[in-house]
Design a protein around this motif. Sequence first.
Motif, PDB file in Angstrom:
ATOM      1  N   ALA A  18      38.173  83.123  35.774  1.00  0.00           N
ATOM      2  CA  ALA A  18      39.010  82.177  35.034  1.00  0.00           C
ATOM      3  C   ALA A  18      39.932  82.953  34.100  1.00  0.00           C
ATOM      4  O   ALA A  18      39.558  84.009  33.576  1.00  0.00           O
ATOM      5  CB  ALA A  18      38.160  81.199  34.232  1.00  0.00           C
ATOM      6  N   ARG A  19      41.128  82.429  33.915  1.00  0.00           N
ATOM      7  CA  ARG A  19      42.056  83.022  32.957  1.00  0.00           C
ATOM      8  C   ARG A  19      41.816  82.400  31.587  1.00  0.00           C
ATOM      9  O   ARG A  19      41.756  81.173  31.464  1.00  0.00           O
ATOM     10  CB  ARG A  19      43.500  82.797  33.411  1.00  0.00           C
ATOM     11  CG  ARG A  19      43.806  83.482  34.737  1.00  0.00           C
ATOM     12  CD  ARG A  19      45.305  83.479  35.029  1.00  0.00           C
ATOM     13  NE  ARG A  19      45.582  84.131  36.302  1.00  0.00           N
ATOM     14  CZ  ARG A  19      45.649  85.449  36.482  1.00  0.00           C
ATOM     15  NH1 ARG A  19      45.457  86.247  35.440  1.00  0.00           N
ATOM     16  NH2 ARG A  19      45.898  85.960  37.662  1.00  0.00           N
ATOM     17  N   VAL A  20      41.658  83.240  30.587  1.00  0.00           N
ATOM     18  CA  VAL A  20      41.362  82.764  29.237  1.00  0.00           C
ATOM     19  C   VAL A  20      42.247  83.480  28.230  1.00  0.00           C
ATOM     20  O   VAL A  20      42.834  84.524  28.517  1.00  0.00           O
ATOM     21  CB  VAL A  20      39.879  82.991  28.870  1.00  0.00           C
ATOM     22  CG1 VAL A  20      38.951  82.273  29.850  1.00  0.00           C
ATOM     23  CG2 VAL A  20      39.549  84.482  28.816  1.00  0.00           C
ATOM     24  N   GLU A  21      42.316  82.916  27.031  1.00  0.00           N
ATOM     25  CA  GLU A  21      43.003  83.564  25.918  1.00  0.00           C
ATOM     26  C   GLU A  21      42.027  84.470  25.174  1.00  0.00           C
ATOM     27  O   GLU A  21      40.805  84.371  25.340  1.00  0.00           O
ATOM     28  CB  GLU A  21      43.594  82.509  24.967  1.00  0.00           C
ATOM     29  CG  GLU A  21      44.616  81.593  25.613  1.00  0.00           C
ATOM     30  CD  GLU A  21      45.840  82.339  26.129  1.00  0.00           C
ATOM     31  OE1 GLU A  21      46.247  83.334  25.482  1.00  0.00           O
ATOM     32  OE2 GLU A  21      46.381  81.924  27.176  1.00  0.00           O
ATOM     33  N   ARG A  45      26.356  78.563  29.370  1.00  0.00           N
ATOM     34  CA  ARG A  45      27.197  78.185  28.228  1.00  0.00           C
ATOM     35  C   ARG A  45      28.630  78.682  28.413  1.00  0.00           C
ATOM     36  O   ARG A  45      29.587  77.949  28.152  1.00  0.00           O
ATOM     37  CB  ARG A  45      26.593  78.745  26.938  1.00  0.00           C
ATOM     38  CG  ARG A  45      27.353  78.311  25.680  1.00  0.00           C
ATOM     39  CD  ARG A  45      26.606  78.648  24.406  1.00  0.00           C
ATOM     40  NE  ARG A  45      26.465  80.081  24.219  1.00  0.00           N
ATOM     41  CZ  ARG A  45      25.328  80.759  24.332  1.00  0.00           C
ATOM     42  NH1 ARG A  45      24.213  80.120  24.644  1.00  0.00           N
ATOM     43  NH2 ARG A  45      25.269  82.061  24.137  1.00  0.00           N
ATOM     44  N   ILE A  46      28.768  79.922  28.892  1.00  0.00           N
ATOM     45  CA  ILE A  46      30.107  80.458  29.142  1.00  0.00           C
ATOM     46  C   ILE A  46      30.789  79.659  30.242  1.00  0.00           C
ATOM     47  O   ILE A  46      31.967  79.294  30.129  1.00  0.00           O
ATOM     48  CB  ILE A  46      30.027  81.950  29.516  1.00  0.00           C
ATOM     49  CG1 ILE A  46      29.523  82.766  28.317  1.00  0.00           C
ATOM     50  CG2 ILE A  46      31.399  82.476  29.966  1.00  0.00           C
ATOM     51  CD1 ILE A  46      29.216  84.214  28.643  1.00  0.00           C
ATOM     52  N   TYR A  47      30.052  79.362  31.292  1.00  0.00           N
ATOM     53  CA  TYR A  47      30.623  78.608  32.415  1.00  0.00           C
ATOM     54  C   TYR A  47      31.108  77.232  31.969  1.00  0.00           C
ATOM     55  O   TYR A  47      32.197  76.785  32.335  1.00  0.00           O
ATOM     56  CB  TYR A  47      29.587  78.469  33.527  1.00  0.00           C
ATOM     57  CG  TYR A  47      30.089  77.734  34.748  1.00  0.00           C
ATOM     58  CD1 TYR A  47      30.956  78.339  35.647  1.00  0.00           C
ATOM     59  CD2 TYR A  47      29.702  76.416  34.993  1.00  0.00           C
ATOM     60  CE1 TYR A  47      31.427  77.670  36.757  1.00  0.00           C
ATOM     61  CE2 TYR A  47      30.164  75.732  36.104  1.00  0.00           C
ATOM     62  CZ  TYR A  47      31.025  76.370  36.984  1.00  0.00           C
ATOM     63  OH  TYR A  47      31.498  75.690  38.084  1.00  0.00           O
ATOM     64  N   ASP A  48      30.295  76.572  31.147  1.00  0.00           N
ATOM     65  CA  ASP A  48      30.658  75.232  30.665  1.00  0.00           C
ATOM     66  C   ASP A  48      31.932  75.258  29.828  1.00  0.00           C
ATOM     67  O   ASP A  48      32.693  74.285  29.797  1.00  0.00           O
ATOM     68  CB  ASP A  48      29.513  74.632  29.845  1.00  0.00           C
ATOM     69  CG  ASP A  48      28.326  74.225  30.710  1.00  0.00           C
ATOM     70  OD1 ASP A  48      28.508  74.110  31.938  1.00  0.00           O
ATOM     71  OD2 ASP A  48      27.224  74.035  30.159  1.00  0.00           O
ATOM     72  N   GLY A  49      32.175  76.386  29.132  1.00  0.00           N
ATOM     73  CA  GLY A  49      33.356  76.484  28.273  1.00  0.00           C
ATOM     74  C   GLY A  49      34.599  76.995  28.970  1.00  0.00           C
ATOM     75  O   GLY A  49      35.699  76.945  28.413  1.00  0.00           O
ATOM     76  N   MET A  50      34.427  77.484  30.195  1.00  0.00           N
ATOM     77  CA  MET A  50      35.546  78.090  30.924  1.00  0.00           C
ATOM     78  C   MET A  50      36.535  77.044  31.418  1.00  0.00           C
ATOM     79  O   MET A  50      36.155  75.933  31.764  1.00  0.00           O
ATOM     80  CB  MET A  50      35.026  78.889  32.131  1.00  0.00           C
ATOM     81  CG  MET A  50      34.348  80.189  31.776  1.00  0.00           C
ATOM     82  SD  MET A  50      33.439  80.929  33.180  1.00  0.00           S
ATOM     83  CE  MET A  50      34.790  81.358  34.286  1.00  0.00           C
ATOM     84  N   PRO A  51      37.810  77.400  31.473  1.00  0.00           N
ATOM     85  CA  PRO A  51      38.797  76.531  32.125  1.00  0.00           C
ATOM     86  C   PRO A  51      38.558  76.542  33.637  1.00  0.00           C
ATOM     87  O   PRO A  51      37.632  77.217  34.109  1.00  0.00           O
ATOM     88  CB  PRO A  51      40.135  77.191  31.767  1.00  0.00           C
ATOM     89  CG  PRO A  51      39.795  78.606  31.479  1.00  0.00           C
ATOM     90  CD  PRO A  51      38.416  78.613  30.911  1.00  0.00           C
TER      91      PRO A  51
END
Length: 328
Positions: A18-21, A45-51
């Motif tokens: 995923a692309r993130v800031e 938790r990281i997956y749930d927050g990912m775009p």
Amino acid sequence: MSDFQVLCIGNAIVDIFARVEEDFLTEHERIKGSMMLVDAETSARIYDGMPPAVERSGGSAGNTAAGIASLGGKAAYMGKVHKDQLGDVFRHDIRAIGVHYETEASTEGAPTATSMILVTPDAQRTMSTFLGACGELALSDIDEDIVARADVTYIEGYMWDRDNQKEAVLKAMDVAHENGKLVSLSLSDSFCVDRFRSEFVELVEERVDILFANESEIISLYETDTFEEAVERLRPHVKLAALTRSEKGSVVISKDGEVSVPAHPASVNDTTGAGDLYAAGFLFGYTSGKSLEDCARLGGLAAAEVISHLGARPEVNLKKLAASELGL
């Protein structure tokens, strides 16, 4: 003539990109550019927050095997998945590209491994890896016949994160050498080197025939201030080393001297898999009888292709690309 040019052994992982800031890394306490091991809860938790994300089969050594196959080479792979949906995807993907893969899937224990790969606007990748089933690779998973039938057994440094994995790959190294074959090691990343520095130094100086490392990894290995100092520390001990330096290209160190090759022109989109594909190109060239310079050129070409798009495996036929751009 061996049945396989390269046997790759590593963590069988399904990558989730995923692309993130930058602030996403801060929020989730990630160290930019690193590979950090996480538990199932942190991974979720990281997956749930990912775009919105993209799932693709990966794993460092698996990517290298895929690159060798794309170049028209004969590759084999050993790595552990669970008999679940993602494990089936991984098995299908690596076999579909022509890699020999017969490691038995586990039916109990942890699910197939995943790696959350966060790509920031500067194209740098930050990985959070839940080892899952791949961390269960054991001595019984090492098919000694396959090792004996490969010119080179290539191992990713990440295998040192679990004692059972380390035991398995050390056995593979022994079998390779007992059969007159070569052993290759990738240092994987500088954080991995920090964790296992003394063991890696011993391996490089006593058991490894072909070493792969990038600039930060080799500096970390010998705890020097500069790349040049690290090379001088390495030179008396190494049989063959291919050291990558991003836009500066790569340097190949051997008993006969040093060869420097400029980076292949590239449009950088995502750096994930650059080192894996460099190793693929280099090892394909080496086991095909190419000069060290051409091995490095093939490595640079394969790395340039993979960083031009999201994901760590080639999206074009590397054999055709090498013929058209390098004449190889």
